[in-house]
Write a protein that holds these residues in place. Sequence first.
Motif, PDB file in Angstrom:
ATOM      1  N   GLN A  62      -5.065  -3.394  -2.424  1.00  0.00           N
ATOM      2  CA  GLN A  62      -5.411  -2.113  -1.817  1.00  0.00           C
ATOM      3  C   GLN A  62      -6.636  -1.510  -2.499  1.00  0.00           C
ATOM      4  OE1 GLN A  62      -2.277   0.795  -1.551  1.00  0.00           O
ATOM      5  NE2 GLN A  62      -3.659   2.412  -0.884  1.00  0.00           N
ATOM      6  N   GLY A  63      -6.702  -1.623  -3.823  1.00  0.00           N
ATOM      7  CA  GLY A  63      -7.861  -1.112  -4.550  1.00  0.00           C
ATOM      8  C   GLY A  63      -9.135  -1.866  -4.207  1.00  0.00           C
ATOM      9  N   TYR A  64      -9.034  -3.189  -4.044  1.00  0.00           N
ATOM     10  CA  TYR A  64     -10.192  -4.000  -3.656  1.00  0.00           C
ATOM     11  C   TYR A  64     -10.675  -3.575  -2.262  1.00  0.00           C
ATOM     12  CZ  TYR A  64     -10.014  -7.609  -7.376  1.00  0.00           C
ATOM     13  OH  TYR A  64     -10.073  -8.288  -8.564  1.00  0.00           O
ATOM     14  N   ALA A  65      -9.730  -3.470  -1.315  1.00  0.00           N
ATOM     15  CA  ALA A  65     -10.102  -3.122   0.057  1.00  0.00           C
ATOM     16  C   ALA A  65     -10.620  -1.688   0.153  1.00  0.00           C
ATOM     17  CB  ALA A  65      -8.908  -3.318   0.988  1.00  0.00           C
ATOM     18  N   ASP A  66     -10.017  -0.763  -0.606  1.00  0.00           N
ATOM     19  CA  ASP A  66     -10.509   0.612  -0.634  1.00  0.00           C
ATOM     20  C   ASP A  66     -11.933   0.673  -1.179  1.00  0.00           C
ATOM     21  OD1 ASP A  66      -8.382   1.931   0.494  1.00  0.00           O
ATOM     22  OD2 ASP A  66      -7.547   2.672  -1.391  1.00  0.00           O
ATOM     23  N   SER A  67     -12.203  -0.109  -2.211  1.00  0.00           N
ATOM     24  CA  SER A  67     -13.546  -0.134  -2.800  1.00  0.00           C
ATOM     25  C   SER A  67     -14.575  -0.638  -1.796  1.00  0.00           C
ATOM     26  CB  SER A  67     -13.550  -1.034  -4.042  1.00  0.00           C
ATOM     27  OG  SER A  67     -12.663  -0.545  -5.022  1.00  0.00           O
ATOM     28  N   MET A  68     -14.207  -1.698  -1.101  1.00  0.00           N
ATOM     29  CA  MET A  68     -15.105  -2.246  -0.085  1.00  0.00           C
ATOM     30  C   MET A  68     -15.344  -1.223   1.020  1.00  0.00           C
ATOM     31  SD  MET A  68     -16.783  -5.068   0.286  1.00  0.00           S
ATOM     32  CE  MET A  68     -17.663  -6.049   1.500  1.00  0.00           C
ATOM     33  N   LYS A  69     -14.303  -0.547   1.431  1.00  0.00           N
ATOM     34  CA  LYS A  69     -14.441   0.454   2.500  1.00  0.00           C
ATOM     35  C   LYS A  69     -15.357   1.595   2.068  1.00  0.00           C
ATOM     36  CE  LYS A  69     -11.991   3.361   5.787  1.00  0.00           C
ATOM     37  NZ  LYS A  69     -12.826   2.847   6.896  1.00  0.00           N
ATOM     38  N   LEU A  70     -15.219   2.056   0.846  1.00  0.00           N
ATOM     39  CA  LEU A  70     -16.087   3.128   0.353  1.00  0.00           C
ATOM     40  C   LEU A  70     -17.558   2.715   0.386  1.00  0.00           C
ATOM     41  CD1 LEU A  70     -14.343   4.821  -2.717  1.00  0.00           C
ATOM     42  CD2 LEU A  70     -15.024   5.876  -0.572  1.00  0.00           C
ATOM     43  N   LEU A  71     -17.830   1.500  -0.038  1.00  0.00           N
ATOM     44  CA  LEU A  71     -19.209   1.009  -0.051  1.00  0.00           C
ATOM     45  C   LEU A  71     -19.736   0.813   1.368  1.00  0.00           C
ATOM     46  CD1 LEU A  71     -18.796  -1.482  -3.010  1.00  0.00           C
ATOM     47  CD2 LEU A  71     -20.232   0.574  -3.013  1.00  0.00           C
ATOM     48  N   TYR A  90      -4.141   0.742  -7.467  1.00  0.00           N
ATOM     49  CA  TYR A  90      -4.042   0.779  -6.009  1.00  0.00           C
ATOM     50  C   TYR A  90      -5.263   1.416  -5.355  1.00  0.00           C
ATOM     51  CZ  TYR A  90       0.967  -0.376  -6.156  1.00  0.00           C
ATOM     52  OH  TYR A  90       2.183  -1.005  -6.339  1.00  0.00           O
ATOM     53  N   ASN A  91      -6.214   1.908  -6.132  1.00  0.00           N
ATOM     54  CA  ASN A  91      -7.317   2.642  -5.523  1.00  0.00           C
ATOM     55  C   ASN A  91      -8.686   2.203  -6.023  1.00  0.00           C
ATOM     56  OD1 ASN A  91      -7.895   4.242  -7.959  1.00  0.00           O
ATOM     57  ND2 ASN A  91      -5.959   5.285  -7.520  1.00  0.00           N
ATOM     58  N   ALA A  92      -9.708   2.768  -5.399  1.00  0.00           N
ATOM     59  CA  ALA A  92     -11.088   2.390  -5.705  1.00  0.00           C
ATOM     60  C   ALA A  92     -11.504   2.822  -7.104  1.00  0.00           C
ATOM     61  CB  ALA A  92     -12.030   2.989  -4.665  1.00  0.00           C
ATOM     62  N   MET A 150       0.828  -1.180   0.000  1.00  0.00           N
ATOM     63  CA  MET A 150       0.000   0.000   0.000  1.00  0.00           C
ATOM     64  C   MET A 150       0.865   1.232   0.000  1.00  0.00           C
ATOM     65  SD  MET A 150      -3.018   1.014   2.620  1.00  0.00           S
ATOM     66  CE  MET A 150      -1.907   1.429   3.959  1.00  0.00           C
ATOM     67  N   LYS A 151       0.505   2.200  -0.782  1.00  0.00           N
ATOM     68  CA  LYS A 151       1.339   3.386  -0.891  1.00  0.00           C
ATOM     69  C   LYS A 151       1.049   4.352   0.247  1.00  0.00           C
ATOM     70  CE  LYS A 151       2.386   3.201  -5.751  1.00  0.00           C
ATOM     71  NZ  LYS A 151       2.562   3.962  -6.986  1.00  0.00           N
ATOM     72  N   LYS A 152       2.127   4.858   0.844  1.00  0.00           N
ATOM     73  CA  LYS A 152       2.023   5.769   1.979  1.00  0.00           C
ATOM     74  C   LYS A 152       3.116   6.816   1.904  1.00  0.00           C
ATOM     75  CE  LYS A 152      -0.844   3.418   4.922  1.00  0.00           C
ATOM     76  NZ  LYS A 152      -1.914   3.931   5.733  1.00  0.00           N
ATOM     77  N   LEU A 153       2.797   8.004   2.423  1.00  0.00           N
ATOM     78  CA  LEU A 153       3.847   8.975   2.667  1.00  0.00           C
ATOM     79  C   LEU A 153       4.523   8.543   3.953  1.00  0.00           C
ATOM     80  CD1 LEU A 153       5.053  11.735   1.767  1.00  0.00           C
ATOM     81  CD2 LEU A 153       3.473  12.805   3.375  1.00  0.00           C
TER      82      LEU A 153
END
Length: 253
Positions: A167-176, A153-155, A1-4
């Motif tokens: 990360q994109g799968y998990a971000d998508s689930m989190k948004l929903l 990497y994103n929704a 997952m990309k992070k600063l």
Amino acid sequence: MKKLSILVLLIPFITFSYQGFSVEATTNLTKDPNYNTIYNAMTHLKSSVMIKKNGHEIDVFNQVLDDHPEIFYINYEKTLIWSNGKLEIVYNGSTKTIKAQIASLNKKINAIYNRSKAKSTRDKIKDFHDYIIDHAKFDYTNYQKGTIPESSYNAYGVLVKGVGVCQGYADSMKLLLNKAKIPNYFVVGTANNEPHAWNLVKVGSRFYHVDTTWDDPITSSGKPIKTYRYFMMNDSQMKKDHRWNPKNYPRAI
């Protein structure tokens, strides 16, 4: 997952890593005075903003992005925090392009949410799980080549383009889940000793793990299939091949 990750004085040193926060730490970070400042700057596409130097600014920056996967358009490699407290934000694309992408993602989120006729929380989670798997595929070719594009990497990549990584799968689930007001956590850890991300959801008084990526396996024939091996799992079940810091998240028992 990309992070600063970190900046020392005026020299940027950025790494990509999986990182999680404890429930207590997350709560404290959301109350940090920089949290809303950073959130508002990024959602209004500001190029820079002054933040308070308190030793937590990097963690707060990352926490904002963990909490808000709808902010998918940050360029991590070029975003800087200067020693004087100036956060210089760089975006992936022009303001016009990003606004169009945001509109497309919001439209998709609303459509997925509205198409679900489920009345129970569990069934609604299942509807979201199924939609992601039915309409997206893992970006395996780029994963193998080490050429994964930012969108995977994103929704936006998963829900609008139909391709992504964990990360994109998990971000998508989190948004929903956020849209449905279902309490949830974005979990970071490993699976088969590889960096990985999935979701932790709350139904009633209990938490469960949901891993949409691993329920969308890559088959030797290339034929897409959908499984429920990692749907609504408890900690004991999940620990067979997943690892995470249990201190960072509620227990799923």
